[in-house]
Design an enzyme around this catalytic site. Structure first.
Site, PDB file in Angstrom:
ATOM      1  CE1 TYR A  47      -3.017  -3.058   0.482  1.00  0.00           C
ATOM      2  CE2 TYR A  47      -3.553  -2.279   2.680  1.00  0.00           C
ATOM      3  CZ  TYR A  47      -3.725  -3.188   1.653  1.00  0.00           C
ATOM      4  OH  TYR A  47      -4.627  -4.214   1.811  1.00  0.00           O
ATOM      5  CG  HIS A 105      -1.077  -8.470   0.466  1.00  0.00           C
ATOM      6  ND1 HIS A 105      -0.670  -7.165   0.364  1.00  0.00           N
ATOM      7  CD2 HIS A 105      -2.412  -8.445   0.244  1.00  0.00           C
ATOM      8  CE1 HIS A 105      -1.706  -6.390   0.097  1.00  0.00           C
ATOM      9  NE2 HIS A 105      -2.782  -7.152   0.006  1.00  0.00           N
TER      10      HIS A 105
END
Length: 272
Positions: A47, A105
């Site tokens: 991110y 992730h």
């Protein structure tokens, strides 16, 4: 705020998702959420906002023991040495001595799953990750992780909302006491314009997104991390916790099509 107990951590059932929030916007959003009472912040190395979140946490004055922070290692960094480098970088950016939860992730076809979890377990043993877990794992990958490798995962974070059926994965997690953390719980904003959810909301003097969120949080073992950059949206999500849906509402939501998956990048696994 209710919590889920998993692998010796206490996970607030409503958290703040921060995907696609960066820089000053991200920092302001996290500061706002913490001021409103949020104590569960979700981020990831991908991110590119861990520094902003670290600054917001440092400025908030909230005691570290009261916070839950999740971050994640990207699928390109799943070799043992790369995991360690990614983890060290994340901790530094977050200005933290440890994270509460460290997730894979996305799975990678080239990963050695046993080696991945051996590395994650070492981070846990060192006390720098209080718990470890996965995101975007299919039923097949979960079975390998839980039954063959016997990794003590604290959650599977997956796309889950009123428009997507995740009953098979959820049943597997439920049977083993592993929480499901729902990302995109508002179907990337589409819940707001769904006529069924709007109608239920009117009945309860609530918004459609609040209905969608409470439908998730009423389910056993489910936490949710809606992204919300504005304070009014963060407040509305918190207020959803006070909503009481009835059997008629749940039946109407059950009748919605459940085949809408909005997050499926080219590197995603073959979904069950």
């Amino acid at each position: 705020m209710e919590h889920l107990q998993t692998q010796r951590i206490s996970l607030p059932r409503l958290g703040l998702g921060t995907y696609r929030m960066q820089g000053d916007v991200c920092r302001a959003a996290v500061e706002s959420a913490l001021a409103l009472g949020y104590r569960h912040i979700d981020t990831a190395e991908m991110y590119a906002n861990e520094e902003a979140i670290g600054a917001a946490i440092a400025a908030s004055g909230v005691p570290r023991r009261d916070l839950h922070v999740t971050t994640k290692v990207w699928h390109e960094n799943l070799a043992p040495d790369a995991i360690r480098r990614a983890f060290d970088a994340s901790l530094k950016k977050l200005r933290l001595d440890f994270v509460d939860l460290y997730l894979v992730h996305w799975p990678s076809p080239s990963m050695n799953l046993a080696a991945v979890f051996e590395t994650l377990m070492k981070l846990k043993q060192e006390g720098r990750a209080r718990a470890i877990g996965v995101a975007n794992f299919t039923l097949a990958l979960l079975k390998t992780t839980v039954e063959e490798i016997r990794a003590p995962i604290a959650c599977n974070q997956i796309e889950y909302h009123a428009m997507l059926d995740q009953s098979k994965v959820k049943a597997y997690l439920d049977a083993r006491g592993i929480p499901l953390v729902a990302y995109c719980p508002l179907a990337q904003g589409r819940a707001a314009s769904d006529e069924t959810l709007i109608k239920i909301g009117r009945k309860h003097n609530a918004g459609a997104t609040q209905v969608a969120l409470k439908w998730l949080l009423d389910q056993h073992g489910v936490a949710a991390i809606p992204k919300a950059s504005r304070a009014e949206s963060q407040r509305a999500n918190l207020e959803a916790l006070t909503l009481s849906l009835d059997d008629e509402d749940r039946k109407a939501i059950a009748g919605l099509p459940k085949d809408k998956r909005f997050v499926s990048p080219g590197f995603a696994p073959a979904w069950d």
